[in-house]
Design an enzyme around this catalytic site. Structure first.
Site, PDB file in Angstrom:
ATOM      1  N   LYS A  27      47.315  34.581  28.693  1.00 19.93           N
ATOM      2  CA  LYS A  27      47.862  35.677  27.872  1.00 19.93           C
ATOM      3  C   LYS A  27      49.095  35.171  27.114  1.00 19.93           C
ATOM      4  CE  LYS A  27      45.685  38.983  30.881  1.00 19.93           C
ATOM      5  NZ  LYS A  27      45.678  40.272  31.540  1.00 19.93           N
ATOM      6  N   GLU A  76      43.058  44.155  26.195  1.00 24.24           N
ATOM      7  CA  GLU A  76      44.397  44.288  25.602  1.00 24.24           C
ATOM      8  C   GLU A  76      44.309  44.218  24.082  1.00 24.24           C
ATOM      9  OE1 GLU A  76      45.976  41.147  27.980  1.00 24.24           O
ATOM     10  OE2 GLU A  76      45.890  42.443  29.741  1.00 24.24           O
ATOM     11  N   GLY A 128      45.946  43.354  35.979  1.00 24.83           N
ATOM     12  CA  GLY A 128      47.390  43.281  36.189  1.00 24.83           C
ATOM     13  C   GLY A 128      47.934  44.384  37.068  1.00 24.83           C
ATOM     14  N   SER A 181      42.881  41.416  38.595  1.00 29.33           N
ATOM     15  CA  SER A 181      43.559  41.188  39.877  1.00 29.33           C
ATOM     16  C   SER A 181      42.757  40.302  40.829  1.00 29.33           C
ATOM     17  CB  SER A 181      43.897  42.523  40.555  1.00 29.33           C
ATOM     18  OG  SER A 181      44.762  43.258  39.737  1.00 29.33           O
ATOM     19  N   HIS A 202      38.993  41.091  24.582  1.00 22.30           N
ATOM     20  CA  HIS A 202      39.804  41.444  25.751  1.00 22.30           C
ATOM     21  C   HIS A 202      40.333  42.867  25.589  1.00 22.30           C
ATOM     22  CE1 HIS A 202      42.858  41.400  28.851  1.00 22.30           C
ATOM     23  NE2 HIS A 202      42.230  40.332  29.353  1.00 22.30           N
ATOM     24  N   ASN A 261      43.283  32.950  31.882  1.00 19.05           N
ATOM     25  CA  ASN A 261      43.750  33.554  30.634  1.00 19.05           C
ATOM     26  C   ASN A 261      45.263  33.694  30.764  1.00 19.05           C
ATOM     27  OD1 ASN A 261      44.320  35.058  28.414  1.00 19.05           O
ATOM     28  ND2 ASN A 261      43.197  36.899  29.056  1.00 19.05           N
ATOM     29  N   GLU A 305      35.715  43.139  32.922  1.00 23.84           N
ATOM     30  CA  GLU A 305      37.091  43.355  33.375  1.00 23.84           C
ATOM     31  C   GLU A 305      37.398  44.848  33.338  1.00 23.84           C
ATOM     32  OE1 GLU A 305      39.512  39.457  32.592  1.00 23.84           O
ATOM     33  OE2 GLU A 305      39.676  40.790  30.879  1.00 23.84           O
TER      34      GLU A 305
HETATM   35  P1  13P Z   1      44.839  39.791  36.023  1.00 19.98           P
HETATM   36  O1  13P Z   1      44.105  38.744  36.750  1.00 19.98           O
HETATM   37  O2  13P Z   1      46.267  39.496  35.825  1.00 19.98           O
HETATM   38  O3  13P Z   1      44.591  41.166  36.555  1.00 19.98           O
HETATM   39  O4  13P Z   1      44.243  39.796  34.522  1.00 19.98           O
HETATM   40  C1  13P Z   1      42.905  39.799  34.312  1.00 19.98           C
HETATM   41  C2  13P Z   1      42.645  39.536  32.874  1.00 19.98           C
HETATM   42  O5  13P Z   1      42.942  40.351  32.040  1.00 19.98           O
HETATM   43  C3  13P Z   1      42.055  38.268  32.505  1.00 19.98           C
HETATM   44  O6  13P Z   1      41.648  38.287  31.187  1.00 19.98           O
END
Ligand code: 13P
Length: 692
Positions: A450, A537, A613, A653, A535, A448, A607
């Site tokens: 992002k 976010e 992150g 992560s 997601h 992803n 997640e």
């Molecule tokens: P990270 O791997 O950067 O922690 O992000 C995970 C994520 O949100 C994947 O959608």
């Protein structure tokens, strides 16, 4: 932490427990089914010992005996075949949960001397029974908790047939042995037994040792003494009793006697030592005896009188009840009193008939199969029934096993040869090699990106990955989730058979005046096959709700896009141990009204928001626990098959250094990768976790 190794050990353990439980339950159900009256008497003993006789209806002990035989036999069979796993493990667990403390009580208080678990086939003391139940309880708990690990030996499609067969077999065997005599006789009065010989005690055999215990009192204090520590005369005698200290040799038959009803005279020896034939009509309680066959019984008596054979009715009933029987049936034969338990042991029929010659038991008849005038057509020494009936237990067992196994093997054969072939999708559900990971769902590593990379950078990244994987055959599906603007270019620049392309969102509306939005149909038109939805976010910053996500999922599916649906809790929810509740409400709120067919097209990604992150990864154990929970909710909603086929990815992560440990968990089917998907080397390292 559950690694693959531990996972295999657990599989072996659960299946070992399931076979032990299955065998014990089949064995104990069979022993009860063979002798339903024996179990009835035992249950009656329990009812009496607990003072419950007045509360129980008369039919209860027999009903419970047949029910228990059928229940234990079929539950054991269910466990052995791995069918109806939830029902069988829950019921067996509940039964053991009830029986274990009960048998502890029996072991301590000893109200009934042997438990009767295996009928008279195999007798255990109460403490042995308790020990056995502890082992079975541990096995039952293991099977109950990890029931999904029980390997089925028959497909789900055919299991109803096996279930029905097992229940019918247990029930029919019980009823047959109730309406006739037990097909196997485990008691001391088997056909062929020489009663006087079985009563004799060999001269050098060990004698029982008894001890006298005296209860004495002094100054209001009561105490027990033996002869060895008998106190002085200041103690006053209150009572004494005889206690068995060491059990000596007990002959197989130690309780047989017959006393004439009228005179009370013991005629045991004279009857048993008399030469020639004697019939015993055995009716332990005349008041409960079946009187449907009284004419036939009277005819047999007349036949004996004519031919000079002995005939006695043995009972433990009171004189008044014997008189009632005589009045009702016109019985003219002599009555003798014998111990009630002995009579129940001699024959499992009330009344039942046995024929002895020179003290040896030649034959036994249930009252529904008594010999009639056609059989008793002459002198006994000229007739077949005048000779000892041949009994071969091994042969009987062979026949039972044969009739039990043949139909089962037939169904199993059809299952493997026909149903399995017709339904290739179910391949993984059979016993091929259950201890290796043969799951049907896909392993997936999805990136992803992002809101990172401009078009050129994104294209370069996609092409580099494409090149790196060009000559490889990853052990998982690979997907990259790019911003909208990259989709079309990336999809044309790479081999989409090897790397799937995903959007990171789509609109909750089909089309129209929604400035800035991109519809599912538009995403599909770029060549993308997947869309990341829900997601955290987007939930947090763009306020996507359960309802809008529900609409997005439906539109994605309608446009042949596979949703990668994200769920997960925030830190406060994890700290409050609410993670399960949170993921369930996210699943239920947006997905669980889909049809099973639509749901099975979805990929899930768990997640935890606190791990995204942040560099803080969920431990492998935390991931496995919640993934297993998520799968269990799918089982509940859509059934085992859909649940087993749903890929659940972990995100948060995830890096090359921890991917292997995370993916080793049985319910973690790959990852949704953020930061580490932005560099090919990092991303490839995660893909390689499946190659190890
Ligand atoms: P990270 O791997 O950067 O922690 O992000 C995970 C994520 O949100 C994947 O959608």
């Amino acid at each position: 932490m559950e690694t693959k190794q531990q996972n295999r050990i657990l599989n072996v353990w659960v299946n070992l427990c399931r076979f032990i439980l299955g065998i014990v339950f089949v064995f104990s159900g069979f022993a009860k089914a063979v002798d339903p009256l024996g179990s009835k008497y035992k249950i009656q003993d329990y009812v009496d010992a607990f003072g419950l006789s007045s509360l129980m209806p008369d039919f209860f002990p027999l009903f419970l005996s047949i029910f228990l035989a059928t229940f234990e036999f079929s539950m054991g069979g269910f466990l052995l075949f791995g069918i109806r796993k939830k029902t069988s493990t829950v019921l067996v667990f509940l039964m053991m949960l009830f029986m274990t403390p009960l048998t502890l009580y029996l072991a301590i208080k000893n109200p009934v001397s042997d438990c009767g678990c295996f009928g008279d086939l195999f007798i255990l003391t109460n403490w042995q029974t308790f020990g056995k139940n502890i082992v079975l309880l541990i096995a039952a708990i293991s099977c109950f908790i990890w029931r999904d690990r029980i390997i089925r030996l028959i497909s789900e499609k055919s299991q109803w047939l096996i279930a029905l067969y097992l229940i019918s077999f247990g029930l029919i065997l019980s009823l047959y042995c109730y309406r006739n005599l037990p097909i196997l006789d485990f008691l001391p009065y088997k056909i062929g037994t020489n009663i006087p010989q079985s009563m004799s005690i060999p001269p050098n055999s060990k004698k029982s040792v008894y001890e006298n215990i005296f209860i004495l009192e002094k100054g209001g204090v009561k105490k027990e003494f033996s002869l060895e520590n008998y106190p002085d005369s200041t103690w006053h005698f209150i009572d004494s009793r005889n206690v068995l200290k060491e059990k000596g040799y007990e002959p197989p038959i130690h309780d047989f006697s017959m006393n004439e009803m009228e005179t009370g005279k013991d005629i045991t020896d004279s009857v048993l030592s008399s030469k020639g034939y004697t019939f015993f009509l055995v009716a332990h309680r005349m008041e409960e005896a079946d009187d449907n066959d009284i004419d036939l019984i009277n005819e047999i008596y007349d036949y004996c009188v004519e031919n000079g054979y002995g005939f006695y009715c043995l009972t433990s009933s009171l004189d008044s009840q014997i008189e009632q029987w005589k009045a009702k049936t016109g019985a003219e034969y002599p009555f003798c009193l014998t111990d009630d338990v002995t009579l129940k042991t001699i024959i499992r029929s009330n009344p039942g008939l046995i024929l002895i010659k020179d003290g040896v038991i030649l034959n036994k008849w249930h009252h529904s199969n008594l010999p009639d005038e056609y059989i008793l057509s002459g002198k006994l020494d000229k007739l077949t029934i005048g000779r000892q009936k041949p009994v071969d237990d091994v042969r009987t067992i062979d026949w039972v096993v044969f009739w039990f196994a043949v139909p089962l093997f037939f169904v199993m054969g059809i299952d493997v040869l026909v149903i399995k072939r017709l339904d290739k999708k179910k391949k993984g559900r059979y016993l091929i090699n259950p201890l290796i990971n043969n799951k049907m769902r896909k392993n997936i590593v999805a990136g992803n990106w992002k809101m990172n990379k401009n078009l050129a950078e994104g294209l370069a990244l996609a092409k580099e990955l494409n090149e790196v994987l060009a000559n490889e055959k990853p052990n998982c599906d690979v997907i990259i989730g790019t911003p909208f603007i990259h989709l079309a270019s990336v999809a044309t620049a790479i081999d989409t058979n090897k790397i799937g392309v995903a959007a990171q969102n789509c609109a909750d509306k089909e089309s129209g005046a929604y400035t800035g939005e991109v519809s599912a149909a538009m995403v599909a038109s770029t060549g993308a096959k997947y869309v990341i939805l829900g997601h955290s976010e987007r939930r947090a910053y763009y306020h996507e709700t359960l309802e809008t996500l529900k609409d997005k999922v439906k539109l994605a599916l309608a446009n042949d896009l596979t949703p990668i649906f994200c769920i997960g809790e925030v830190l406060a929810e994890r700290e409050a141990e609410k993670q399960n509740e949170v993921v369930l409400s996210q699943l239920a709120g947006s997905l669980y009204d889909l049809s099973a067919e639509d749901f099975s097209k979805i990929i899930l990604a768990y997640e935890p928001v606190w791990a995204i992150g942040t560099g803080k990864t969920a431990t492998a154990q935390q991931a496995q626990e919640i993934h297993a929970y998520i799968r269990s909710t799918i089982v509940e909603k859509y059934g085992k098959e859909v649940a087993e086929n749903t890929s659940i990815l972990y995100g948060g992560s995830c890096k090359a250094s921890n991917a292997k440990e995370l993916f080793a968990n049985p319910d973690v089917d790959g990852g949704l990768i953020g930061g580490a998907s932005l560099k090919v080397a990092d991303f490839k390292g995660i893909i390689d976790a499946f190659n190890a």
